[in-house]
Design an enzyme around this catalytic site. Structure first.
Site, PDB file in Angstrom:
ATOM      1  CG  HIS A  67      19.727  31.272   2.843  1.00  0.00           C
ATOM      2  ND1 HIS A  67      19.022  31.773   1.767  1.00  0.00           N
ATOM      3  CD2 HIS A  67      19.097  30.125   3.187  1.00  0.00           C
ATOM      4  CE1 HIS A  67      18.022  30.974   1.483  1.00  0.00           C
ATOM      5  NE2 HIS A  67      18.041  29.958   2.334  1.00  0.00           N
ATOM      6  CG  ASP A 112      19.920  34.329  -0.244  1.00  0.00           C
ATOM      7  OD1 ASP A 112      21.008  33.797   0.053  1.00  0.00           O
ATOM      8  OD2 ASP A 112      18.810  33.833   0.040  1.00  0.00           O
ATOM      9  CB  SER A 206      16.843  27.721   0.428  1.00  0.00           C
ATOM     10  OG  SER A 206      15.909  28.310   1.292  1.00  0.00           O
TER      11      SER A 206
END
Length: 260
Positions: A67, A112, A206
């Protein structure tokens, strides 16, 4: 009766402290300058905005979260303080981005992950060195290390110049499934955090690493909003379950067979 009342008051104080901590502290303390030589920073090419973290796994490849993808990005290696540049900092661009497309026994939450091949190899230096892929799967109950330049306040963002490091605990997946019941009953994703709250990865962490017992076991994926709430761990992509895919691509086989 008095003892019960005292214990109840202590419990209330403990819970109120955890809730205040979750508002004030996210991500722990400033990282030691020598403990994150593998940590990279992903930036948007056009805006110059910091996007995500990532992990250098050899001289040509970086592992991060899917992402975090953007059409144009550049990658800083060897960075500690965003405002103070080291002589050995290096800047690279993606030559190719790889995404995990397998469906067999993998839910969308498990995938992910993005593998980036750099436009040219990185040179090891005082502040740059890769982190090896794990040799064994993670163990529930492990104390794990997280790090990144993500926000240190939530829900409003305050981005630090220096990365923050913190220790969190690895839980059974059922803990996260209990908190987020809309997740699939079974998943390969890792569940980690501090149940008392106050310490957590957050926005823009992230893509960064989850390191358990010295091994690179997870990639920061997503978590609750606001971050660092009591009894609400975050989720991390499990690196070990993607080893065959990663190693096959690095070896030059881009049409890899999906793992079991």
């Amino acid at each position: 009766m008095m003892l019960i009342r005292v214990l109840a008051n202590l419990l209330i104080l403990q819970l109120s402290y955890a809730q205040k901590s979750s508002e004030l502290v996210i991500g722990g303390d400033e990282c030691n300058i020598n403990e994150h030589r593998f940590l990279v920073a992903l930036y948007d090419f056009w805006s110059g905005d910091f996007l995500c973290g990532g992990t250098l796994i050899n001289q040509e490849y970086v592992l991060t979260a899917a992402h975090c993808k953007t059409r144009n990005m550049y990658i800083y290696l060897g960075m500690h303080n965003k405002s103070v540049q080291f002589d050995d900092e290096q800047r690279r661009y993606p030559k190719k981005k790889y995404f995990f497309r397998c469906r067999n026994n993998f839910t969308r939450w498990d995938k992910d992950i993005m593998l980036i091949r750099l436009n040219r190899p990185v040179r090891n230096s005082a502040h740059i060195a890769p982190l090896s892929l794990p040799s064994s799967p993670p163990t529930v109950g492990s104390v794990c290390r997280v790090m990144g330049w993500g926000t240190i306040t939530s829900p409003n963002e305050t981005l630090p110049d220096v990365p923050r490091c913190a220790n969190i605990n690895l839980f059974n997946y059922t803990v996260c499934h209990g908190v987020f019941p809309w997740l699939p009953a079974r998943s390969r994703i890792l569940c980690a955090g501090v149940l008392q709250g106050g310490i957590d990865t957050c926005k823009r962490d992230s893509g960064g690493p989850l390191i358990c017992n010295g091994q690179f076991q997870g990639i920061v994926s997503w978590g609750p909003k606001p971050c660092a709430q009591p009894r609400k761990p975050a989720l991390y992509t499990k690196v070990f379950d993607h080893l065959d895919w990663i190693q096959s691509i690095i070896a030059g086989n881009t049409t890899v067979t999906c793992p079991p």
